[in-house]
Design a protein around this motif. Sequence first.
Motif, PDB file in Angstrom:
ATOM      1  N   ARG A   1      11.309   1.863  -2.200  1.00 33.45           N
ATOM      2  CA  ARG A   1      11.293   0.265  -3.121  1.00 33.45           C
ATOM      3  C   ARG A   1      10.359   0.767  -4.782  1.00 33.45           C
ATOM      4  O   ARG A   1      11.444   0.182  -5.476  1.00 33.45           O
ATOM      5  CB  ARG A   1      10.546  -1.107  -2.939  1.00 33.45           C
ATOM      6  CG  ARG A   1      11.520  -1.172  -0.883  1.00 33.45           C
ATOM      7  CD  ARG A   1      10.958  -2.574  -0.833  1.00 33.45           C
ATOM      8  NE  ARG A   1       9.986  -3.140  -0.524  1.00 33.45           N
ATOM      9  CZ  ARG A   1       9.610  -3.347   0.936  1.00 33.45           C
ATOM     10  NH1 ARG A   1       9.627  -3.255   1.854  1.00 33.45           N
ATOM     11  NH2 ARG A   1       7.925  -2.855   1.226  1.00 33.45           N
TER      12      ARG A   1
ATOM     13  N   ILE B   1       4.649  -4.568 -11.386  1.00 30.36           N
ATOM     14  CA  ILE B   1       4.824  -4.963  -9.742  1.00 30.36           C
ATOM     15  C   ILE B   1       3.864  -3.915  -9.155  1.00 30.36           C
ATOM     16  O   ILE B   1       4.150  -3.088  -9.339  1.00 30.36           O
ATOM     17  CB  ILE B   1       6.115  -4.533  -9.467  1.00 30.36           C
ATOM     18  CG1 ILE B   1       7.336  -6.086 -10.414  1.00 30.36           C
ATOM     19  CG2 ILE B   1       6.873  -4.424  -7.664  1.00 30.36           C
ATOM     20  CD1 ILE B   1       8.528  -5.921 -10.382  1.00 30.36           C
TER      21      ILE B   1
ATOM     22  N   HIS C   1       3.445   2.047  -7.074  1.00 31.10           N
ATOM     23  CA  HIS C   1       3.379   2.035  -5.398  1.00 31.10           C
ATOM     24  C   HIS C   1       1.659   2.204  -4.597  1.00 31.10           C
ATOM     25  O   HIS C   1       0.567   3.104  -5.417  1.00 31.10           O
ATOM     26  CB  HIS C   1       4.234   3.919  -5.144  1.00 31.10           C
ATOM     27  CG  HIS C   1       3.700   3.508  -3.880  1.00 31.10           C
ATOM     28  ND1 HIS C   1       3.482   4.868  -3.239  1.00 31.10           N
ATOM     29  CD2 HIS C   1       4.122   3.327  -2.682  1.00 31.10           C
ATOM     30  CE1 HIS C   1       3.430   4.784  -2.105  1.00 31.10           C
ATOM     31  NE2 HIS C   1       3.631   4.418  -1.667  1.00 31.10           N
TER      32      HIS C   1
ATOM     33  N   GLY D   1       3.683  -7.102  -3.220  1.00 32.44           N
ATOM     34  CA  GLY D   1       5.021  -7.391  -2.255  1.00 32.44           C
ATOM     35  C   GLY D   1       5.924  -7.600  -2.721  1.00 32.44           C
ATOM     36  O   GLY D   1       6.176  -8.415  -2.605  1.00 32.44           O
ATOM     37  N   SER D   2       6.303  -7.054  -4.121  1.00 34.50           N
ATOM     38  CA  SER D   2       8.314  -7.453  -4.738  1.00 34.50           C
ATOM     39  C   SER D   2       9.114  -7.053  -3.980  1.00 34.50           C
ATOM     40  O   SER D   2      10.202  -8.025  -3.829  1.00 34.50           O
ATOM     41  CB  SER D   2       7.842  -6.994  -5.823  1.00 34.50           C
ATOM     42  OG  SER D   2       8.525  -7.364  -6.943  1.00 34.50           O
ATOM     43  N   GLY D   3       9.306  -6.605  -3.294  1.00 28.40           N
ATOM     44  CA  GLY D   3      10.369  -5.890  -2.747  1.00 28.40           C
ATOM     45  C   GLY D   3      11.371  -5.632  -3.256  1.00 28.40           C
ATOM     46  O   GLY D   3      11.438  -4.318  -4.294  1.00 28.40           O
TER      47      GLY D   3
ATOM     48  N   VAL E   1       5.631 -13.036   2.107  1.00 27.65           N
ATOM     49  CA  VAL E   1       4.575 -11.917   2.540  1.00 27.65           C
ATOM     50  C   VAL E   1       4.398 -12.299   3.580  1.00 27.65           C
ATOM     51  O   VAL E   1       4.159 -10.923   4.396  1.00 27.65           O
ATOM     52  CB  VAL E   1       4.494 -11.195   0.803  1.00 27.65           C
ATOM     53  CG1 VAL E   1       3.118 -10.509   1.446  1.00 27.65           C
ATOM     54  CG2 VAL E   1       5.211 -10.830  -0.390  1.00 27.65           C
TER      55      VAL E   1
ATOM     56  N   ASP F   1       4.046  -2.896  -4.970  1.00 27.96           N
ATOM     57  CA  ASP F   1       4.688  -2.979  -3.182  1.00 27.96           C
ATOM     58  C   ASP F   1       4.219  -1.276  -2.657  1.00 27.96           C
ATOM     59  O   ASP F   1       3.571  -0.521  -3.068  1.00 27.96           O
ATOM     60  CB  ASP F   1       6.430  -2.491  -3.776  1.00 27.96           C
ATOM     61  CG  ASP F   1       6.878  -3.304  -2.462  1.00 27.96           C
ATOM     62  OD1 ASP F   1       7.117  -4.368  -2.284  1.00 27.96           O
ATOM     63  OD2 ASP F   1       7.195  -1.913  -1.435  1.00 27.96           O
ATOM     64  N   SER F   2       4.027  -1.491  -1.247  1.00 29.56           N
ATOM     65  CA  SER F   2       3.629  -0.449  -0.704  1.00 29.56           C
ATOM     66  C   SER F   2       4.699   0.663   0.204  1.00 29.56           C
ATOM     67  O   SER F   2       4.550   1.663   0.047  1.00 29.56           O
ATOM     68  CB  SER F   2       3.106  -0.937   0.468  1.00 29.56           C
ATOM     69  OG  SER F   2       3.614  -1.161   1.561  1.00 29.56           O
TER      70      SER F   2
ATOM     71  N   ARG G   1      -0.944   0.291  -1.617  1.00 29.82           N
ATOM     72  CA  ARG G   1      -1.125  -1.288  -1.279  1.00 29.82           C
ATOM     73  C   ARG G   1      -2.125  -2.351  -2.198  1.00 29.82           C
ATOM     74  O   ARG G   1      -3.414  -1.988  -2.710  1.00 29.82           O
ATOM     75  CB  ARG G   1      -2.332  -0.925   0.254  1.00 29.82           C
ATOM     76  CG  ARG G   1      -1.183  -0.280   1.381  1.00 29.82           C
ATOM     77  CD  ARG G   1      -1.438   0.258   1.989  1.00 29.82           C
ATOM     78  NE  ARG G   1      -2.078  -0.894   2.962  1.00 29.82           N
ATOM     79  CZ  ARG G   1      -2.707  -0.777   4.872  1.00 29.82           C
ATOM     80  NH1 ARG G   1      -2.240  -0.045   4.935  1.00 29.82           N
ATOM     81  NH2 ARG G   1      -2.536  -2.201   5.547  1.00 29.82           N
TER      82      ARG G   1
END
Length: 240
Positions: free
Chosen positions: A107, A100, A127, A79-81, A151, A102-103, A129
């Motif tokens: 991003r 990394i 990319h 969930g690195s954003g 997170v 992230d959903s 979940r």
Amino acid sequence: MDNTAAQFTALLEDKGIILTPEQLTQFELYFKELVVWNEKMNLTGITARDQVYTKHFYDSLSLAFYLNMGEVNKLADIGSGAGFPGLPLKICFPHLKLTIVDSLSKRITFLEHVCDSLKLDGVQLIHGRAEDVARQFVHRDAYDLVTARAVARLSLLNEFCLPFARKDGIFAAMKGNDPSEELAEAERSFKELRAELQKVESFSLPVEESARHIVIIRKTGATPAKYPRKAGLPAKAPLI
């Protein structure tokens, strides 16, 4: 070197992290790209340069104040954003093999651009979940260090992150306020996911003195087959 860069360099030097001119250049380019891309997508509410250096870069690197990054080979940031804490750690410790997750695809697109611009090698950007990615053999029980910054609550975060850590690996949850209540709430998740609390480190960010806590958790065994549960289920029914 201006005041912001000089202060950032000095603060890290006090913690034993010596930045090269190239690394300082990478941080400045990271900041500039963050601000430019933030105008077209919501990456951060913090864009003032001095605050980005303190609240994003320095805060991300605080993990290295309490863990020996020289002993870490594989790092997963869940969930690195906008890339925190993974990319600042990668800049300072180039040997890290960083993954990394992230959903949000946009991003990941931003992070791909940053890695290309900063010429960072050994970074895998996924990319997806966390619940789905952690079920893939290559990522399950595989990482020396797993981290997540701001997170979710720990009872939920443990199910997202602990499946990535290898046996005797570390999951470090980066928190703001005192996590005592979250730790009490997360007791069941520690048992279910084969982990134990090692310690909680606390410090204040420089200048503004806001509280930070790092919850350091050791993985004691392989993740049971039923975890993580199907995407969306942990959030609906956390292990409490």
